[in-house]
Write an enzyme that holds these catalytic residues in place. Structure first.
Site, short mmCIF file in Angstrom:
data_model
loop_
_atom_site.label_atom_id
_atom_site.label_comp_id
_atom_site.label_asym_id
_atom_site.label_seq_id
_atom_site.Cartn_x
_atom_site.Cartn_y
_atom_site.Cartn_z
N LYS A 22 18.48 23.83 7.43
CA LYS A 22 19.28 22.61 7.62
C LYS A 22 18.67 21.44 7.44
CE LYS A 22 20.66 21.63 11.89
NZ LYS A 22 20.25 20.20 12.18
N ASN A 23 17.33 21.06 8.17
CA ASN A 23 16.95 19.89 8.38
C ASN A 23 16.10 19.52 7.07
OD1 ASN A 23 18.23 19.79 10.78
ND2 ASN A 23 16.39 20.00 11.95
N CYS A 117 24.50 11.18 22.15
CA CYS A 117 24.29 12.53 21.77
C CYS A 117 23.71 13.54 23.11
CB CYS A 117 23.07 12.44 21.08
SG CYS A 117 22.36 13.84 20.35
N ARG A 122 18.17 8.78 21.39
CA ARG A 122 18.16 9.17 19.75
C ARG A 122 18.38 7.48 19.08
NH1 ARG A 122 20.19 14.60 17.71
NH2 ARG A 122 18.53 14.39 16.20
N ASP A 305 12.94 22.12 18.92
CA ASP A 305 14.19 22.89 18.53
C ASP A 305 14.00 24.22 18.84
OD1 ASP A 305 15.37 20.59 17.32
OD2 ASP A 305 14.72 20.94 15.28
N ARG A 397 26.92 24.84 13.35
CA ARG A 397 26.31 23.84 12.75
C ARG A 397 24.95 24.01 11.83
NH1 ARG A 397 25.66 18.59 15.94
NH2 ARG A 397 24.66 18.08 14.09
N1 EPU Z 1 12.88 7.96 18.00
C1 EPU Z 1 13.10 6.43 18.33
N2 EPU Z 1 13.44 5.57 17.42
C2 EPU Z 1 13.86 6.05 16.04
C3 EPU Z 1 13.74 7.14 15.73
C4 EPU Z 1 13.18 8.19 16.82
O1 EPU Z 1 12.46 6.11 19.40
O2 EPU Z 1 14.20 4.99 15.46
C5 EPU Z 1 12.46 8.85 18.90
C6 EPU Z 1 13.88 9.84 19.30
O3 EPU Z 1 14.38 9.35 20.32
C7 EPU Z 1 12.85 10.98 20.00
C8 EPU Z 1 11.66 11.04 18.82
O4 EPU Z 1 11.48 9.69 18.35
O5 EPU Z 1 12.39 10.91 21.18
C9 EPU Z 1 11.85 11.84 17.87
O6 EPU Z 1 13.07 11.92 17.14
P1 EPU Z 1 13.37 12.15 15.47
O7 EPU Z 1 13.84 10.80 14.82
O8 EPU Z 1 12.11 12.71 14.86
O9 EPU Z 1 14.42 12.98 15.53
P2 EPU Z 1 15.49 13.05 14.20
O10 EPU Z 1 15.00 12.90 13.10
O11 EPU Z 1 16.77 12.30 14.72
C10 EPU Z 1 14.90 15.57 13.58
C11 EPU Z 1 15.80 16.69 13.48
C12 EPU Z 1 16.15 17.36 14.96
C13 EPU Z 1 14.91 17.63 15.63
C14 EPU Z 1 14.02 16.54 15.62
C15 EPU Z 1 12.64 16.42 16.34
C16 EPU Z 1 17.06 16.55 11.40
C17 EPU Z 1 18.21 16.13 10.83
N3 EPU Z 1 17.10 16.56 12.82
O12 EPU Z 1 15.94 14.78 14.35
O13 EPU Z 1 16.73 18.59 14.67
O14 EPU Z 1 14.99 18.12 16.89
O15 EPU Z 1 13.64 15.80 14.26
O16 EPU Z 1 11.92 17.53 15.62
O17 EPU Z 1 15.94 16.60 10.96
C18 EPU Z 1 18.36 20.33 15.28
O18 EPU Z 1 18.05 20.68 14.37
O19 EPU Z 1 18.77 21.07 16.23
C19 EPU Z 1 17.70 18.95 15.71
C20 EPU Z 1 18.20 18.27 16.35
#
Ligand code: EPU
Length: 416
Positions: A22-23, A117, A122, A305, A397
């Site tokens: 998915k990701n 969320c 996030r 995850d 999802r």
């Molecule tokens: N963060 C910030 N600022 C930002 C972006 C992120 O502070 O601008 C923080 C977040 O709050 C968190 C950390 O950085 O504490 C990491 O978050 P990240 O941005 O890496 O998460 P994401 O990109 O929103 C993706 C996956 C998630 C997975 C996370 C961590 C996708 C579509 N989603 O989310 O997948 O948990 O990386 O590996 O790629 C899932 O599949 O169930 C899922 C939640």
């Protein structure tokens, strides 16, 4: 409302095939907006989030065609809208991935802020900071991020936190920016590497994907791509835990064992027998596993995850384990449901102290987010009696036909 019903206590046996990730699919779909060429994506999983992403692309004016079960063709030549609405973004946060591509191709993007969320706050400040460094002006207007830049230019961006979708958004924007963009403290997840391969095919130069420093040399225009989605390492990991928690013996096929190293290490520490082949993993559970501690960190460390699923496993291990969440510090919504199944867990700030019990007790439980739902199904597979998991739209999802795949391994599981 649909439920998944599980009659636990059956050791799983046989082989199960993993779907596309998915990701990795979601950023590839977003990347298709960068070009007026046609893009073809293979090994696309049949998931609700993918359907939401397709709907989003269509709302933006792209034509999406499912050539067969697993192949999507995207023609974004007539995409004209630059707006991702609240109604779509709030159902799937990853919709924010269209921000970089829309801004880079059209000079303007209006994307709803995702809002609350279940797993934590996030924020997306790092995405915005990076786009600003590339010359975009970014403002918040009526719940929407409005980003504008007649032309993006390459920049040096040092991320304060390693963010997966943040890195992907910036890579996509940089692919159409003038000059070179350096992303420091970039996410190293395999899904980022999969996207880098796509951007390369489209005509950008991308170096360092899979390390913490990525360099993207933008192109004046990008072409379409034809690429395949990597296997879903979290789905694979969930089946590995399913084998372990039921004391079964399962071959997880069509996966990438290299992407599963941290989980394989933890399972072995706990006493699970794991044999990794080229594109499969054989997992055998034992009578009673040992408790092990786990702390979530960005890739290549133990993935957030898989935290909920690992916790489900530890509820029936011998001894006490400490599961610490450092990525999404509030990602413990499954704890209260596992307690209803007679798990012994107490919370201490960002850690769950899990004291293993002899057996879980089946119960009616409620899914609250995607990976939490998976952990409840795993607990249900181990518990004596009938477990009913409600609100299973969360599981749809990110897991393709999970009950059919588990049924194929001998589990007594069905959807009502
Ligand atoms: N963060 C910030 N600022 C930002 C972006 C992120 O502070 O601008 C923080 C977040 O709050 C968190 C950390 O950085 O504490 C990491 O978050 P990240 O941005 O890496 O998460 P994401 O990109 O929103 C993706 C996956 C998630 C997975 C996370 C961590 C996708 C579509 N989603 O989310 O997948 O948990 O990386 O590996 O790629 C899932 O599949 O169930 C899922 C939640």
């Amino acid at each position: 409302m649909e439920q998944i019903v599980i009659e636990g206590g059956v050791p799983l046996r046989g082989a199960v095939c993993v779907s596309g990730a998915k990701n990795a699919t979601l950023p590839m779909l977003a990347a298709s907006l960068l070009t007026d060429g046609v893009s073809v994506i293979d090994n696309v999983p049949l998931l609700r989030d993918v359907a939401t992403a397709i709907r989003l692309l269509e709302c933006l004016g792209a034509r999406v065609h499912r050539s067969d079960d697993r192949q999507l063709t995207v023609d974004a030549s007539e995409a004209s809208s630059q707006e991702a609405s609240y109604s779509l973004v709030r159902t799937m946060r990853a919709s924010v991935l269209v921000l970089g591509p829309l801004l880079a191709r059209f000079g303007r993007a209006r994307v709803s802020l995702p809002g609350g969320c279940a797993i934590g706050e996030r924020p997306i400040d790092q995405h915005l900071k990076g786009l600003e460094a590339m010359g975009a002006s970014v403002r918040l207007e009526h719940g929407y991020i409005v980003a504008e830049a007649p032309e993006l230019r390459g920049a040096n961006i040092c991320l304060d936190v390693s963010t997966v979708t943040g890195t992907e958004n910036l890579m996509m924007a940089a692919a159409l920016a003038r000059g070179k963009t350096l992303i420091v403290n970039a996410a190293q997840e395999p899904e980022v590497v999969n996207l880098a391969e796509v951007l390369q095919q489209m005509g950008a130069t991308v170096e360092g994907a899979g390390t913490d420093t990525i360099v993207v040399e933008g192109a004046m225009a990008l072409g379409g791509f034809h690429h395949s989605v990597i296997p879903d390492r979290i789905e694979a990991g969930t089946f590995m835990v399913a084998a372990a928690i039921t004391g079964g013996s399962v071959e997880v096929c069509g996966c990438e064992p290299r992407h599963l190293s941290a989980l394989i290490g933890k399972l072995r520490e706990a006493g699970v027998r794991v044999q990794a082949g080229e594109d499969s993993v054989q997992v055998e559970g034992i009578e009673r596993l040992r408790a092990v501690d786990a702390t979530t960190v960005p890739y290549p460390g133990f993935p957030t995850d898989m935290q909920a699923q690992m916790m489900a496993l530890m509820t029936v291990a011998e001894g006490t384990s400490v599961i610490t969440e450092t990525v999404f510090e509030k990602r413990f919504v499954h704890v209260s449901e596992l307690l209803r199944m007679a798990a012994d867990i107490t919370m201490d700030r960002h850690s769950a102290i899990v004291r293993g019990v002899e057996a879980l007790s089946a119960a009616e439980v409620m899914a609250t987010d995607l990976r939490a739902s998976a952990s409840l199904i795993l607990a249900g597979l181990a518990a004596g009696g009938q477990t009913r998991v409600s609100r299973i739209y969360h599981i749809d999802r990110g897991y393709e036909k999970i009950e059919e795949k588990l049924d194929g391994l001998g589990a007594r599981i069905w959807r009502t």
